[in-house]
Write an enzyme that holds these catalytic residues in place. Structure first.
Site, PDB file in Angstrom:
ATOM      1  N   ASN A  10       0.846  -0.999  -0.002  1.00  0.00           N
ATOM      2  CA  ASN A  10      -0.081  -0.055  -0.010  1.00  0.00           C
ATOM      3  C   ASN A  10       0.862   1.211  -0.139  1.00  0.00           C
ATOM      4  OD1 ASN A  10      -1.648   2.087   0.518  1.00  0.00           O
ATOM      5  ND2 ASN A  10      -2.235   1.506   2.595  1.00  0.00           N
ATOM      6  N   LYS A  12       0.002   4.136  -0.427  1.00  0.00           N
ATOM      7  CA  LYS A  12      -0.574   5.675   0.352  1.00  0.00           C
ATOM      8  C   LYS A  12      -0.309   6.743  -0.698  1.00  0.00           C
ATOM      9  CE  LYS A  12      -0.145   3.440   4.751  1.00  0.00           C
ATOM     10  NZ  LYS A  12      -0.056   3.699   5.873  1.00  0.00           N
ATOM     11  N   HIS A  97      -9.794   1.008   4.899  1.00  0.00           N
ATOM     12  CA  HIS A  97      -8.415   1.386   5.446  1.00  0.00           C
ATOM     13  C   HIS A  97      -8.745   2.314   6.487  1.00  0.00           C
ATOM     14  CE1 HIS A  97      -4.321   2.625   6.342  1.00  0.00           C
ATOM     15  NE2 HIS A  97      -4.068   1.452   5.569  1.00  0.00           N
ATOM     16  N   GLU A  99      -7.078   4.863   7.460  1.00  0.00           N
ATOM     17  CA  GLU A  99      -6.746   6.255   7.153  1.00  0.00           C
ATOM     18  C   GLU A  99      -7.785   6.707   6.314  1.00  0.00           C
ATOM     19  OE1 GLU A  99      -2.699   5.725   5.396  1.00  0.00           O
ATOM     20  OE2 GLU A  99      -2.116   5.159   7.308  1.00  0.00           O
ATOM     21  N   GLU A 167      -5.847  -4.921  10.422  1.00  0.00           N
ATOM     22  CA  GLU A 167      -4.645  -3.836  10.484  1.00  0.00           C
ATOM     23  C   GLU A 167      -5.198  -3.012  11.952  1.00  0.00           C
ATOM     24  OE1 GLU A 167      -2.409  -2.693   6.787  1.00  0.00           O
ATOM     25  OE2 GLU A 167      -4.249  -1.217   7.063  1.00  0.00           O
ATOM     26  N   GLY A 173       1.793   2.858  10.340  1.00  0.00           N
ATOM     27  CA  GLY A 173       2.336   4.167  10.067  1.00  0.00           C
ATOM     28  C   GLY A 173       3.429   4.586  11.015  1.00  0.00           C
ATOM     29  N   SER A 215       3.412  -1.731  10.498  1.00  0.00           N
ATOM     30  CA  SER A 215       4.674  -1.908  10.833  1.00  0.00           C
ATOM     31  C   SER A 215       5.160  -3.232  10.440  1.00  0.00           C
ATOM     32  CB  SER A 215       4.788  -1.507  12.336  1.00  0.00           C
ATOM     33  OG  SER A 215       4.403  -0.291  12.429  1.00  0.00           O
TER      34      SER A 215
END
Ligand code: PGA
Length: 263
Positions: A10, A12, A97, A99, A167, A173, A215
């Site tokens: 991903n 991002k 996701h 985010e 996740e 992140g 991570s």
């Protein structure tokens, strides 16, 4: 039956130029040509995805994106439909996701996006995960809510075209507290299978691969795939570094195929 492991990158909102994106993609593509029992999916920003999908060679690498709208066509300024994605050769989409949820995406939107992706023959990678681990166990309830809602319009037959990614928000992140521990992943993978079993039956619960994300790097990746019992990984930062992502892919490829487990 045993399945190939699935490693999803991903990207991002990075990298900032198409030139850089093309160079990273080329490096990763070279590594995937040598994979035997691991499938890779790269999810760059929309702008780069169509061009990458045209350059795919070999069957171990596919291109996905990080979001999609739930309508096929119409006056929806700024949105991209699953049918458009399919027409450019994109095969996967990350939905829900954390985010995006933080920007206002609701459980209902995630379920509509999941349904729309399947309708266009795109595989949704459905993300679930708690913001924090509380001692009372409310995080279990949150994961259950997210999962039940996301799968509310999915039929048993369609399960083979879905992927679930666990996740935990606290592990994702640059601001992550830490990566999850393999035992956290194992616990939630079992929980997910139990919930899926109650919705679709015991056998069907084993159909969607369960990925871990948060991570992940070349050093810790093996532990999630072995002790953690994950069928694959969703990799953020490390997927933008072709060497590190290549190392993760190679580690995954040397491990035995993930065994099928019943809840
Ligand atoms: P990270 O991100 O690997 O950089 O923690 C994972 C993700 O957000 O999918």
């Amino acid at each position: 039956m045993r399945k190939n492991k699935l490693i999803v990158g991903n990207w991002k909102m990075a990298p900032l130029s198409a030139t850089e994106a093309t160079a990273i993609f080329a490096g990763i593509r070279t590594t995937t040509r040598k994979l035997r029992k691991t499938d890779a999916v790269l999810c760059p920003p929309f702008l780069y995805a169509g061009a990458f999908a045209k350059k795919i060679s070999g069957k171990r690498l596919s291109v996905g994106v990080q979001d999609v709208f739930w309508k096929d066509e119409g006056a929806y300024t700024g949105e991209i439909s699953p049918r458009m994605l399919a027409s450019t050769g994109v095969t996967h989409v990350i939905v829900g996701h954390s985010e995006r949820r933080a920007l206002g995406e609701t459980d209902e939107a995630v379920s509509r996006k999941t349904e729309a992706a399947l309708r266009a023959d795109i595989t949704p990678i459905i993300c679930v995960g708690e913001s924090e681990r509380d001692e009372q166990g409310f995080y279990v309830k949150r994961i259950e809510e997210q999962l039940r809602s996301a799968f509310s319009f999915v039929s048993k037959k369609e399960l083979s075209r879905t992927v679930i990614a666990y996740e935990p928000v606290w592990a994702i992140g640059a601001r992550a507290v830490r990566a999850a521990l393999p035992r956290d992943v194992e616990e939630v993978a079992i929980l997910i299978k139990k919930i899926m079993a109650s919705m679709f039956g015991r056998e069907a619960a084993n159909v969607p691969p369960i990925l871990y994300g948060g991570s992940v790097d070349a050093k810790n990746c093996a532990s999630f795939l072995t002790e953690g019992g994950a069928d694959g990984l969703l990799v953020g930062r490390a997927s933008l570094d072709p060497k590190q992502f290549a190392a993760i892919l190679r580690v995954a490829d040397t491990l035995p195929r993930a065994p099928k487990r019943l809840p």
